[in-house]
Design a protein around this motif. Structure first.
Motif, short mmCIF file in Angstrom:
data_model
loop_
_atom_site.label_atom_id
_atom_site.label_comp_id
_atom_site.label_asym_id
_atom_site.label_seq_id
_atom_site.Cartn_x
_atom_site.Cartn_y
_atom_site.Cartn_z
N ARG A 163 -8.95 -13.08 -7.92
CA ARG A 163 -10.11 -12.61 -8.65
C ARG A 163 -11.24 -13.64 -8.49
O ARG A 163 -11.00 -14.85 -8.50
N GLY A 164 -12.44 -13.16 -8.38
CA GLY A 164 -13.58 -14.04 -8.15
C GLY A 164 -13.97 -14.17 -6.70
O GLY A 164 -15.05 -14.67 -6.38
N CYS A 165 -13.09 -13.72 -5.80
CA CYS A 165 -13.42 -13.71 -4.37
C CYS A 165 -14.09 -12.38 -4.01
O CYS A 165 -13.80 -11.34 -4.63
N ARG A 166 -14.95 -12.41 -3.01
CA ARG A 166 -15.68 -11.21 -2.60
C ARG A 166 -15.80 -11.18 -1.09
O ARG A 166 -16.18 -12.17 -0.47
N PHE A 167 -15.51 -10.01 -0.52
CA PHE A 167 -15.55 -9.87 0.93
C PHE A 167 -16.26 -8.57 1.31
O PHE A 167 -16.02 -7.52 0.72
N VAL A 168 -17.16 -8.69 2.29
CA VAL A 168 -17.84 -7.53 2.86
C VAL A 168 -17.15 -7.23 4.20
O VAL A 168 -17.03 -8.12 5.05
N ILE A 169 -16.68 -6.00 4.35
CA ILE A 169 -15.90 -5.62 5.53
C ILE A 169 -16.66 -4.53 6.27
O ILE A 169 -16.94 -3.46 5.71
N ARG A 170 -16.99 -4.79 7.54
CA ARG A 170 -17.80 -3.87 8.33
C ARG A 170 -17.08 -3.44 9.60
O ARG A 170 -16.35 -4.24 10.21
N ALA A 171 -17.34 -2.19 10.01
CA ALA A 171 -16.81 -1.67 11.27
C ALA A 171 -17.79 -0.67 11.84
O ALA A 171 -18.51 0.01 11.09
N GLY A 172 -17.80 -0.54 13.16
CA GLY A 172 -18.78 0.32 13.81
C GLY A 172 -18.21 1.49 14.57
O GLY A 172 -18.92 2.11 15.36
N HIS A 173 -16.94 1.83 14.31
CA HIS A 173 -16.32 2.88 15.14
C HIS A 173 -15.65 4.00 14.34
O HIS A 173 -15.11 4.94 14.94
N VAL A 174 -15.64 3.92 13.01
CA VAL A 174 -14.91 4.92 12.23
C VAL A 174 -15.78 5.64 11.20
O VAL A 174 -15.27 6.29 10.29
N ALA A 175 -17.09 5.56 11.34
CA ALA A 175 -17.98 6.20 10.37
C ALA A 175 -17.78 7.71 10.33
O ALA A 175 -17.94 8.33 9.27
N ASP A 176 -17.40 8.30 11.44
CA ASP A 176 -17.24 9.76 11.51
C ASP A 176 -15.79 10.21 11.32
O ASP A 176 -15.48 11.39 11.48
N SER A 177 -14.91 9.28 10.99
CA SER A 177 -13.49 9.65 10.83
C SER A 177 -12.91 9.11 9.54
O SER A 177 -11.74 8.73 9.48
N GLY A 178 -13.74 9.04 8.50
CA GLY A 178 -13.23 8.63 7.19
C GLY A 178 -13.67 7.28 6.72
O GLY A 178 -13.57 6.95 5.53
N GLY A 179 -14.14 6.42 7.65
CA GLY A 179 -14.67 5.13 7.25
C GLY A 179 -13.65 4.01 7.19
O GLY A 179 -12.44 4.24 7.15
N ILE A 180 -14.16 2.78 7.17
CA ILE A 180 -13.28 1.62 7.25
C ILE A 180 -12.47 1.42 5.97
O ILE A 180 -11.32 0.94 6.01
N GLU A 181 -12.99 1.80 4.81
CA GLU A 181 -12.20 1.64 3.58
C GLU A 181 -10.95 2.51 3.65
O GLU A 181 -9.86 2.07 3.23
N ARG A 182 -11.05 3.70 4.17
CA ARG A 182 -9.88 4.58 4.30
C ARG A 182 -8.83 3.95 5.20
O ARG A 182 -7.63 4.00 4.90
N VAL A 183 -9.25 3.31 6.29
CA VAL A 183 -8.30 2.68 7.21
C VAL A 183 -7.55 1.56 6.51
O VAL A 183 -6.31 1.47 6.59
N PHE A 184 -8.26 0.69 5.82
CA PHE A 184 -7.60 -0.43 5.15
C PHE A 184 -6.70 0.05 4.02
O PHE A 184 -5.61 -0.48 3.80
N SER A 185 -7.15 1.06 3.29
CA SER A 185 -6.34 1.60 2.21
C SER A 185 -5.06 2.24 2.75
O SER A 185 -3.97 2.06 2.18
#
Length: 274
Positions: A87-109
């Protein structure tokens, strides 16, 4: 002001925890980039586990994670990234290839959902911001950090990055497959004049003949691209899991004979651009 690069994972496809992979390293793709007081992480292969421990030791609580793509060897270290559980840590996670297939949060989840992993993403503890873009977009991260991107030739898509800061630039170009005799114009434009290019060198030119369509390139193509684009230094990266230390030592000698600007990336290697 500083621009420092450290390799935490340099292997491709699958981690190789073996005594024959000690000199160059067996963890999969993960590169740390320190830009002044900011931390960028390129890919979350198994090398991110050791990086996470080091970030906690330094008391760092935030970073930007830029993903080339989401094949397993580039994301399967994330569930073992210890700061993500604090807790207290923060991370921004970006990807450029899955915007049209559910997005990067869906992949990590999905990677951390049953029956693949016992702890779901939403129970990790840190806060996350997931951002999708399209390969080819350019953006600023603030503090004078500018990022250019380009699409790469890889199954399911991948993104190459150019990071510019303090008048210096480095490029991260993995995973990608070249067409023999036809330099990739997207890559040439991305890496033009860069101080450092980290390039997918999974195969040799001779090996590539038996791996056409697998989505990877060669160290020789990396040299050809670097020379054509006036690159200062090439880091040979994403080593084939079957390339043991003895093979890599011969490869390194061959590459240095072809061009003195080429080096072979090793785990824990550091390169300072500023």
């Amino acid at each position: 002001m500083s621009f420092k690069v450290k390799f935490w994972g340099v292997r491709g496809s699958i981690a190789t925890p073996s005594p024959r992979h000690i000199a160059f390293g067996g963890n999969t793709s993960c590169v740390e980039v320190k830009l002044g007081g900011r931390t960028l992480i390129l890919d979350a292969g198994t090398g991110i586990r050791n990086l996470g421990h080091w970030l906690l030791k330094r008391g760092e609580t935030s970073a930007e994670l830029l993903l080339s793509h989401t094949h397993w060897d580039h994301i399967n270290g994330f569930p073992f990234f210890s700061p993500a559980f604090r807790r207290g840590c923060r991370f921004v996670i970006r990807a450029g290839h899955v915007a049209d297939s559910g997005g990067i949060e869906r992949v990590f989840s999905s990677q951390m959902a049953e029956p693949f992993f016992p702890v779901p993403l939403n129970k990790m503890g840190a806060s996350f911001v997931f951002e999708d873009f399209r390969a080819g977009d350019n953006f600023s991260l603030g503090d004078g950090i500018h990022v250019r991107t380009a699409p790469l030739n890889h199954p399911d898509g991948a993104t190459g990055y150019r990071i510019e800061y303090g008048g210096k630039s480095m490029c991260y170009v993995t995973d990608t497959e070249h067409v023999p005799g036809k330099p990739d114009e997207n890559i040439l434009k991305l890496i033009e004049g860069a101080d450092l290019v980290i390039y997918d060198s999974t195969y040799t030119d001779r090996e590539y003949e038996n791996h056409v369509g697998w989505g990877h390139s060669t160290w020789q193509e990396g040299v050809r691209l670097s020379l054509a684009a006036n690159v200062r230094q090439l880091a040979i990266f994403h080593h084939d899991p079957d390339h043991e230390d003895s093979f890599m030592e011969r490869l390194e000698a061959d590459a240095r004979q072809v061009w003195t600007g080429a080096l072979v990336a090793r785990e824990n290697m550091r390169i300072n651009l500023l």
